[in-house]
Design an enzyme around this catalytic site. Sequence first.
Site, PDB file in Angstrom:
ATOM      1  N   TYR A 157      -2.541  -0.360  10.341  1.00  0.00           N
ATOM      2  CA  TYR A 157      -2.431  -0.752   8.929  1.00  0.00           C
ATOM      3  C   TYR A 157      -1.061  -0.339   8.377  1.00  0.00           C
ATOM      4  CZ  TYR A 157      -3.996  -1.274   4.024  1.00  0.00           C
ATOM      5  OH  TYR A 157      -4.132  -1.650   2.710  1.00  0.00           O
ATOM      6  N   SER A 159       0.852  -1.200   0.000  1.00  0.00           N
ATOM      7  CA  SER A 159       0.000   0.000   0.000  1.00  0.00           C
ATOM      8  C   SER A 159       0.881   1.240   0.000  1.00  0.00           C
ATOM      9  CB  SER A 159      -0.864   0.012   1.268  1.00  0.00           C
ATOM     10  OG  SER A 159      -1.568   1.229   1.389  1.00  0.00           O
TER      11      SER A 159
HETATM   12  P1  NAD Z   1     -10.752  -7.081  -0.629  1.00  0.00           P
HETATM   13  O1  NAD Z   1     -11.411  -7.070   0.708  1.00  0.00           O
HETATM   14  O2  NAD Z   1     -11.563  -7.180  -1.861  1.00  0.00           O
HETATM   15  O3  NAD Z   1      -9.626  -8.190  -0.698  1.00  0.00           O
HETATM   16  C1  NAD Z   1      -8.973  -8.694   0.424  1.00  0.00           C
HETATM   17  C2  NAD Z   1      -8.850 -10.184   0.242  1.00  0.00           C
HETATM   18  O4  NAD Z   1      -8.124 -10.722   1.337  1.00  0.00           O
HETATM   19  C3  NAD Z   1     -10.234 -10.867   0.218  1.00  0.00           C
HETATM   20  O5  NAD Z   1     -10.295 -11.750  -0.879  1.00  0.00           O
HETATM   21  C4  NAD Z   1     -10.268 -11.631   1.540  1.00  0.00           C
HETATM   22  O6  NAD Z   1     -10.999 -12.822   1.456  1.00  0.00           O
HETATM   23  C5  NAD Z   1      -8.764 -11.888   1.768  1.00  0.00           C
HETATM   24  N1  NAD Z   1      -8.485 -12.141   3.186  1.00  0.00           N
HETATM   25  C6  NAD Z   1      -8.776 -11.353   4.234  1.00  0.00           C
HETATM   26  N2  NAD Z   1      -8.398 -11.971   5.377  1.00  0.00           N
HETATM   27  C7  NAD Z   1      -7.837 -13.142   5.015  1.00  0.00           C
HETATM   28  C8  NAD Z   1      -7.263 -14.232   5.736  1.00  0.00           C
HETATM   29  N3  NAD Z   1      -7.210 -14.240   7.070  1.00  0.00           N
HETATM   30  N4  NAD Z   1      -6.773 -15.280   5.029  1.00  0.00           N
HETATM   31  C9  NAD Z   1      -6.845 -15.297   3.680  1.00  0.00           C
HETATM   32  N5  NAD Z   1      -7.404 -14.312   2.953  1.00  0.00           N
HETATM   33  C10 NAD Z   1      -7.884 -13.251   3.622  1.00  0.00           C
HETATM   34  O7  NAD Z   1      -9.880  -5.728  -0.667  1.00  0.00           O
HETATM   35  P2  NAD Z   1      -8.774  -5.203  -1.670  1.00  0.00           P
HETATM   36  O8  NAD Z   1      -8.894  -3.755  -1.635  1.00  0.00           O
HETATM   37  O9  NAD Z   1      -8.823  -5.921  -2.959  1.00  0.00           O
HETATM   38  O10 NAD Z   1      -7.424  -5.585  -0.892  1.00  0.00           O
HETATM   39  C11 NAD Z   1      -6.423  -6.403  -1.455  1.00  0.00           C
HETATM   40  C12 NAD Z   1      -5.065  -5.963  -0.954  1.00  0.00           C
HETATM   41  O11 NAD Z   1      -4.794  -4.646  -1.426  1.00  0.00           O
HETATM   42  C13 NAD Z   1      -4.944  -5.898   0.574  1.00  0.00           C
HETATM   43  O12 NAD Z   1      -3.667  -6.380   0.958  1.00  0.00           O
HETATM   44  C14 NAD Z   1      -5.034  -4.411   0.862  1.00  0.00           C
HETATM   45  O13 NAD Z   1      -4.355  -4.081   2.056  1.00  0.00           O
HETATM   46  C15 NAD Z   1      -4.348  -3.848  -0.359  1.00  0.00           C
HETATM   47  N6  NAD Z   1      -4.652  -2.457  -0.663  1.00  0.00           N
HETATM   48  C16 NAD Z   1      -5.930  -2.072  -0.934  1.00  0.00           C
HETATM   49  C17 NAD Z   1      -6.188  -0.737  -1.225  1.00  0.00           C
HETATM   50  C18 NAD Z   1      -7.555  -0.246  -1.547  1.00  0.00           C
HETATM   51  O14 NAD Z   1      -7.748   0.983  -1.533  1.00  0.00           O
HETATM   52  N7  NAD Z   1      -8.524  -1.085  -1.851  1.00  0.00           N
HETATM   53  C19 NAD Z   1      -5.154   0.202  -1.224  1.00  0.00           C
HETATM   54  C20 NAD Z   1      -3.861  -0.227  -0.940  1.00  0.00           C
HETATM   55  C21 NAD Z   1      -3.638  -1.562  -0.660  1.00  0.00           C
END
Ligand code: NAD
Length: 254
Positions: free
Chosen positions: A159, A146
């Site tokens: 976070y 991130s």
């Molecule tokens: P999302 O909630 O769609 O995806 C998160 C995924 O992680 C889901 O598929 C969930 O099932 C899985 N997950 C959560 N806990 C888990 C566990 N204990 N074991 C296995 N899987 C688990 O959200 P996203 O935005 O697609 O996030 C994906 C990644 O991107 C994350 O690491 C998040 O920190 C990062 N991220 C997201 C953003 C944003 O703005 N959406 C920005 C920067 C970074």
Amino acid sequence: MTDLPKTPSFDLSGKKVLVTGASSGIGLGCAVAVAEAGAQTYCAARGLDRLEGAVSAMTGAGYDVKALPLDQGDVTSLAKTMEEHAFDVVINSAGLARHSAAVDTTPDDYDAVMHVNLRSAYFLSAMAAKAMLAAGKPGSIIHISSQMGHTGGIDRALYCASKHGLEGMIKGMAMEWGKQRIRINSICPTFIRTPLTESTFENPERFEWILSKIKLDRVGEVEDIMGAVQYLASDASAMVTGTSLLIDGGWTAG
Ligand code: NAD
């Protein structure tokens, strides 16, 4: 005549790629990106039920895709999965956010976020590299980190701690595995429209804060991440390791 350089290939045909957190959001975007580049794509999540919609849509679109139930918290099962499949590329998009003021963070929040964002990421990387080393083949490991791995954010001390930790881990691991051509990098997005950000975007004050920081004046979409995934997974990035690709619309520029 001048010998012209050849643009390295973004093609992933013949490569076996694992994507965690593939049932939704950025993880699903990563899975589609590598599948579109020709990879045999394994979509992992905690249960098969979570993957049903994503995998059937990808199969319907003609991609070579399989569902893989995987408990990332279980190091023994992680090692077994990596040994069995010998992936060429591992992409980790599983992640969790629990936002609050630092003084209100509970030990349960701390353990839950650190468990997924750092502990699972650590052992997933180590087990993936161990299998690549045993198979004597190069590989690419990519973490969805991130912009919060490079800066701070309101209500995001926990976070940020998890993502800054991830960035340090990547550097240490890159030093260990470089000679064997096992690369490890991160992609660092700004706020992307996914299930994870739904509640933040619904808060007008937070949304205003976000737009005030993103120089390109919009939040990100999953599609904004997909080109970077193809780049870091493929030979196009053969000289890139131990670093991060910020896709932050200019957030960290100043
Ligand atoms: P999302 O909630 O769609 O995806 C998160 C995924 O992680 C889901 O598929 C969930 O099932 C899985 N997950 C959560 N806990 C888990 C566990 N204990 N074991 C296995 N899987 C688990 O959200 P996203 O935005 O697609 O996030 C994906 C990644 O991107 C994350 O690491 C998040 O920190 C990062 N991220 C997201 C953003 C944003 O703005 N959406 C920005 C920067 C970074």
